[in-house]
Design a protein around this motif. Structure first.
Motif, PDB file in Angstrom:
ATOM      1  N   HIS A 259       0.763  -1.266  -0.138  1.00 57.85           N
ATOM      2  CA  HIS A 259      -0.059  -0.223  -0.084  1.00 57.85           C
ATOM      3  C   HIS A 259       0.854   1.232   0.123  1.00 57.85           C
ATOM      4  N   LEU A 260       1.968   1.223   0.830  1.00 61.99           N
ATOM      5  CA  LEU A 260       2.964   2.346   0.689  1.00 61.99           C
ATOM      6  C   LEU A 260       3.353   2.795  -0.386  1.00 61.99           C
ATOM      7  N   SER A 261       3.835   1.729  -1.391  1.00 62.52           N
ATOM      8  CA  SER A 261       4.516   1.939  -2.807  1.00 62.52           C
ATOM      9  C   SER A 261       3.458   2.323  -3.414  1.00 62.52           C
ATOM     10  N   SER A 262       2.306   1.862  -3.572  1.00 69.00           N
ATOM     11  CA  SER A 262       1.038   2.535  -4.357  1.00 69.00           C
ATOM     12  C   SER A 262       0.817   3.964  -3.908  1.00 69.00           C
ATOM     13  N   ALA A 263       0.914   4.274  -2.720  1.00 64.88           N
ATOM     14  CA  ALA A 263       0.416   5.724  -2.317  1.00 64.88           C
ATOM     15  C   ALA A 263       1.643   6.455  -2.546  1.00 64.88           C
ATOM     16  N   ARG A 264       2.870   6.147  -2.531  1.00 64.40           N
ATOM     17  CA  ARG A 264       3.920   7.051  -3.073  1.00 64.40           C
ATOM     18  C   ARG A 264       4.062   7.302  -4.406  1.00 64.40           C
ATOM     19  N   ALA A 265       3.486   6.053  -5.363  1.00 63.73           N
ATOM     20  CA  ALA A 265       3.293   6.521  -6.675  1.00 63.73           C
ATOM     21  C   ALA A 265       2.375   7.545  -7.190  1.00 63.73           C
ATOM     22  N   THR A 266       1.152   7.241  -6.262  1.00 66.08           N
ATOM     23  CA  THR A 266       0.115   8.389  -6.558  1.00 66.08           C
ATOM     24  C   THR A 266       0.554   9.891  -6.138  1.00 66.08           C
ATOM     25  N   LEU A 267       1.377   9.743  -5.188  1.00 64.01           N
ATOM     26  CA  LEU A 267       1.534  11.066  -4.538  1.00 64.01           C
ATOM     27  C   LEU A 267       2.737  12.093  -5.747  1.00 64.01           C
ATOM     28  N   GLU A 268       3.545  10.852  -6.405  1.00 62.92           N
ATOM     29  CA  GLU A 268       4.408  11.549  -7.363  1.00 62.92           C
ATOM     30  C   GLU A 268       3.421  11.915  -8.623  1.00 62.92           C
ATOM     31  N   LEU A 269       2.594  11.174  -8.780  1.00 63.79           N
ATOM     32  CA  LEU A 269       1.593  11.559  -9.919  1.00 63.79           C
ATOM     33  C   LEU A 269       0.905  12.945  -9.655  1.00 63.79           C
ATOM     34  N   ARG A 270       0.702  13.118  -8.296  1.00 62.52           N
ATOM     35  CA  ARG A 270      -0.186  14.401  -7.997  1.00 62.52           C
ATOM     36  C   ARG A 270       0.750  15.513  -8.322  1.00 62.52           C
ATOM     37  N   ARG A 271       2.163  15.309  -7.659  1.00 62.10           N
ATOM     38  CA  ARG A 271       3.291  16.253  -7.663  1.00 62.10           C
ATOM     39  C   ARG A 271       3.542  16.848  -9.248  1.00 62.10           C
ATOM     40  N   GLN A 272       3.458  15.828 -10.071  1.00 57.01           N
ATOM     41  CA  GLN A 272       3.854  16.225 -11.447  1.00 57.01           C
ATOM     42  C   GLN A 272       2.402  16.978 -12.148  1.00 57.01           C
ATOM     43  N   GLU A 273       1.356  16.356 -11.676  1.00 60.08           N
ATOM     44  CA  GLU A 273       0.427  17.236 -12.257  1.00 60.08           C
ATOM     45  C   GLU A 273       0.258  18.607 -11.915  1.00 60.08           C
ATOM     46  N   LEU A 274       0.494  18.679 -10.509  1.00 59.78           N
ATOM     47  CA  LEU A 274       0.640  20.280  -9.856  1.00 59.78           C
ATOM     48  C   LEU A 274       1.898  20.942 -10.646  1.00 59.78           C
ATOM     49  N   LYS A 275       2.931  20.303 -10.894  1.00 58.73           N
ATOM     50  CA  LYS A 275       4.172  21.185 -11.500  1.00 58.73           C
ATOM     51  C   LYS A 275       3.826  21.447 -12.804  1.00 58.73           C
ATOM     52  N   GLU A 276       2.949  20.525 -13.680  1.00 56.28           N
ATOM     53  CA  GLU A 276       2.467  20.912 -15.054  1.00 56.28           C
ATOM     54  C   GLU A 276       1.625  22.476 -14.806  1.00 56.28           C
ATOM     55  N   LEU A 277       0.627  22.320 -14.069  1.00 53.65           N
ATOM     56  CA  LEU A 277      -0.199  23.583 -14.021  1.00 53.65           C
ATOM     57  C   LEU A 277       0.738  24.745 -13.383  1.00 53.65           C
ATOM     58  N   GLU A 278       1.617  24.836 -12.692  1.00 57.22           N
ATOM     59  CA  GLU A 278       2.156  25.870 -12.087  1.00 57.22           C
ATOM     60  C   GLU A 278       3.459  26.305 -13.110  1.00 57.22           C
ATOM     61  N   ASN A 279       3.654  25.393 -13.918  1.00 59.77           N
ATOM     62  CA  ASN A 279       4.616  25.933 -15.327  1.00 59.77           C
ATOM     63  C   ASN A 279       3.914  26.588 -16.308  1.00 59.77           C
ATOM     64  N   GLY A 280       2.449  26.318 -16.405  1.00 60.70           N
ATOM     65  CA  GLY A 280       1.696  27.202 -17.270  1.00 60.70           C
ATOM     66  C   GLY A 280       1.931  26.551 -18.580  1.00 60.70           C
ATOM     67  N   THR A 281       1.236  27.390 -19.731  1.00 62.12           N
ATOM     68  CA  THR A 281       1.337  26.715 -21.099  1.00 62.12           C
ATOM     69  C   THR A 281       2.705  26.848 -21.693  1.00 62.12           C
ATOM     70  N   ARG A 282       3.161  25.831 -22.329  1.00 67.61           N
ATOM     71  CA  ARG A 282       4.351  25.830 -23.068  1.00 67.61           C
ATOM     72  C   ARG A 282       4.267  26.655 -24.409  1.00 67.61           C
ATOM     73  N   LYS A 283       5.561  27.215 -24.786  1.00 66.33           N
ATOM     74  CA  LYS A 283       5.725  28.187 -25.906  1.00 66.33           C
ATOM     75  C   LYS A 283       5.196  27.229 -27.044  1.00 66.33           C
ATOM     76  N   GLU A 284       5.443  25.930 -27.146  1.00 69.29           N
ATOM     77  CA  GLU A 284       5.115  25.190 -28.314  1.00 69.29           C
ATOM     78  C   GLU A 284       3.563  25.033 -28.430  1.00 69.29           C
ATOM     79  N   GLU A 285       2.859  24.965 -27.368  1.00 67.73           N
ATOM     80  CA  GLU A 285       1.406  24.875 -27.309  1.00 67.73           C
ATOM     81  C   GLU A 285       0.743  26.208 -27.645  1.00 67.73           C
ATOM     82  N   ILE A 286       1.324  27.254 -27.473  1.00 69.51           N
ATOM     83  CA  ILE A 286       0.772  28.564 -27.759  1.00 69.51           C
ATOM     84  C   ILE A 286       1.193  28.671 -29.375  1.00 69.51           C
ATOM     85  N   ALA A 287       2.231  28.456 -29.784  1.00 68.22           N
ATOM     86  CA  ALA A 287       2.545  28.279 -31.188  1.00 68.22           C
ATOM     87  C   ALA A 287       1.395  27.479 -31.924  1.00 68.22           C
TER      88      ALA A 287
END
Length: 352
Positions: free
Chosen positions: A72-100
């Motif tokens: 259960h701990l391994s699964s919970a840590r994997a979920t935590l890493e996924l949520r962190r990456q999702e947050l990082k993606e939102l905080e970084n904003g839209t990429r230049k390539e996507e705007i182009a």
């Protein structure tokens, strides 16, 4: 008279304030004892708490099986890493390539609209010359409206890309990260509680489980006693309790340790007497010694504690060796040297 004179030492008689001593009987006990239990239910897979073992605070006494929790701990840590990456993606904003890409889609939509507008205009000219029917004219105008809507959609997508994610979405992502962290912390806490540790420095005085036994919540694992210091509980009669005070020095001997004397200190006076014996409990703390990893003073040993608790008075003092207890004619005497350096026996009366 046939023997030569014997050399002797002389000292001065001194006058000092002394107090009468009293001896009280008690038994040695641990100032801190505990039955260590299991916080959670589980199967014992390792047991290290053997009777007589000296343990330090935090030392492992037993371990419970934790295989399922680790998964259960391994699964919970994997979920935590996924949520962190999702947050990082939102905080970084839209990429230049996507705007182009969004700008390119706007350009495509604009070009498609211009083409539709040109076709509609051409169809209107043909209709004015009666070259096409009314239905054909309407069919030529329909793509223009569709192109206008696609241009609006592409422009809206570009505006969203330029604006970046909404603050509410970032807050939602942060909340998902916090929730995942809490899940990981909860499982880690459960894992830690599957390891039973000593709550203080002491000795194991009783084993209460074994490898392979199933423990329920609160079931005992081992009994510990802190024996680095020993506590004596003395019963002092009311005639002497007024002379006892916190910090009073106590001289302690044990029947099981002949020839040894330990210094103790009064640490507590219970201000309520036993109605049957009219005695007050007095607590005395004695520092213990460790010999080959075992306490020299063991719990339950009979102790005799001497305390100077009588009224103080002035007394004449001489070394114990200067006292002669059995003079043939005078009884108890001290030999006193006079001005002519002659030693004469002087009868004395013993005091405190």
């Amino acid at each position: 008279q046939d023997m030569p004179p014997a050399p002797v030492e002389v000292v001065e008689v001194v006058q000092r304030e002394v107090r009468a001593g009293r001896v009280f009987v008690g038994s040695a006990s641990s100032p801190q004892e505990a039955v260590v239990g299991s916080e959670l239910g589980g199967l014992v897979i390792e047991y290290l708490a053997r009777e007589g073992l000296r343990v330090k605070k935090g030392q492992v006494l037993a371990r419970l099986r934790t295989g399922t929790l680790e998964i259960h701990l391994s699964s919970a840590r994997a979920t935590l890493e996924l949520r962190r990456q999702e947050l990082k993606e939102l905080e970084n904003g839209t990429r230049k390539e996507e705007i182009a890409q969004a700008r390119a889609r706007v350009g495509q939509a604009q070009a498609a609209l211009e083409l539709s507008q040109w076709k509609a205009k051409s169809a209107a000219e043909l209709y004015a010359r009666n070259s096409i029917s009314d239905i054909e004219l309407q069919e030529a105008k329909l793509p223009e409206k569709e192109a206008e809507e696609k241009l609006k959609e592409a422009q809206a997508a570009l505006d969203l890309a330029l604006a970046g994610p909404r603050p509410e979405r970032i807050l939602q992502a942060k909340a998902r990260v916090d929730s995942a962290q809490a899940d990981v912390a909860r499982i880690e806490d459960d894992l830690a509680r599957h390891v039973i540790r000593a709550p203080f420095d002491g000795h194991v005085v009783a084993e209460r489980t074994e490898v392979g036994q199933w423990l329920g919540v609160g079931d005992p694992v081992a009994e510990l006693a802190a024996l680095d210091t020993i506590e004596l509980r003395l019963a002092v009669i009311e005639d002497h309790i007024e002379g006892v005070r916190i910090g009073l020095e106590v001289h302690v001997t044990f029947d099981g340790l002949p020839g040894r004397e330990f210094k103790g200190e009064v640490t507590g006076i219970v201000p309520r007497a036993d109605v049957r014996t009219r005695t007050f409990p007095v607590k005395v703390r004695v520092e213990n010694e460790q010999v080959d990893g075992a306490p020299l003073i063991k719990a339950g040993m009979m102790a005799r504690a001497g305390m100077a608790i009588g009224e103080s008075r002035q007394a004449l003092l001489v070394p114990l060796d200067a006292l002669v207890l059995a003079h043939p004619m005078l009884g108890k005497v001290v030999y006193v040297v006079d001005d002519q350096s002659m030693a004469k026996p002087v009868p004395v009366k013993l005091g405190l």
